[in-house]
Design an enzyme around this catalytic site. Structure first.
Site, PDB file in Angstrom:
ATOM      1  N   ASP A   9       0.884  -1.161   0.000  1.00 32.02           N
ATOM      2  CA  ASP A   9       0.000   0.000   0.000  1.00 32.02           C
ATOM      3  C   ASP A   9       0.923   1.212   0.000  1.00 32.02           C
ATOM      4  O   ASP A   9       2.083   1.118   0.411  1.00 32.02           O
ATOM      5  CB  ASP A   9      -0.894  -0.034   1.245  1.00 32.02           C
ATOM      6  CG  ASP A   9      -1.811   1.172   1.334  1.00 32.02           C
ATOM      7  OD1 ASP A   9      -2.375   1.572   0.302  1.00 32.02           O
ATOM      8  OD2 ASP A   9      -1.935   1.726   2.440  1.00 32.02           O
ATOM      9  N   ASP A  11       0.136   5.048   1.037  1.00 33.02           N
ATOM     10  CA  ASP A  11       0.015   5.938   2.190  1.00 33.02           C
ATOM     11  C   ASP A  11      -0.065   5.136   3.484  1.00 33.02           C
ATOM     12  O   ASP A  11      -0.969   4.331   3.673  1.00 33.02           O
ATOM     13  CB  ASP A  11      -1.211   6.835   2.035  1.00 33.02           C
ATOM     14  CG  ASP A  11      -1.148   7.667   0.766  1.00 33.02           C
ATOM     15  OD1 ASP A  11      -0.078   8.243   0.487  1.00 33.02           O
ATOM     16  OD2 ASP A  11      -2.162   7.738   0.039  1.00 33.02           O
TER      17      ASP A  11
END
Length: 171
Positions: A9, A11
């Site tokens: 992922d 952020d």
């Protein structure tokens, strides 16, 4: 031959999550991300990013802004000798097939790169990431979030350094 992949992922895993980060000056890499990627790369994993980017649909920033920031990020990885194979992102707000917790981004990568999910890893920082990994059938899921405990389908680590330490201990 099937490919091993590391999915990240963005952020909260690659960069500190400051909500809708879209400018280079606001982008701050998380401690340990380069060491973690180097560890996987040395074991012949292809590295991918799978990220929801609803800020595009919300008109907080444009797709061009996202591309500029992504280019900067990829260059910084390359400076450390790390190749990110591809970035998959969902710019939508609505419930589409590519927005995590749906597994669309992972299935697209699997098709394009012949990825074996039973040998692959996904590292995220929230429960929708873990649900996306479960929905895709990725065997090795890690949640970077000290507010949760290990579950049947994923392991929780408080940060990337702790995760890397756990992975090295398993070797």
């Amino acid at each position: 031959m099937k490919t091993k992949a590391l999915f990240l992922d963005r952020d909260g895993v690659i960069n500190i999550d400051k909500k809708y980060v879209h400018k280079i000056e606001d982008f701050e890499f998380c401690e340990g991300i380069f060491e973690l990627c180097d560890f996987f790369q040395k074991q012949n994993f292809l590295i991918f990013i799978a990220t929801n980017q609803s800020g595009i649909a919300r008109a907080y920033y444009s797709e061009k802004d996202f591309e500029i920031l992504s280019s900067y990020m990829l260059d910084e990885f390359l400076k450390k000798g790390i190749k990110i194979e591809k970035i998959y992102y969902c710019p939508h707000l609505e419930n589409c097939e590519c927005r995590k917790p749906k597994p669309g981004m992972f299935f697209k990568a699997q098709k394009e790169f012949n990825i074996d999910f039973s040998l692959s890893f996904f590292i995220g920082d929230n429960l929708s990431d873990m649900q996306a990994g479960i929905n895709a059938g990725i065997k090795n899921l890690f949640l970077i979030n000290e507010n949760y405990k290990d579950e049947e389908n994923y392991k929780v680590c408080k940060n990337l350094k702790e995760l890397l330490h756990c992975l090295k201990d398993k070797k």
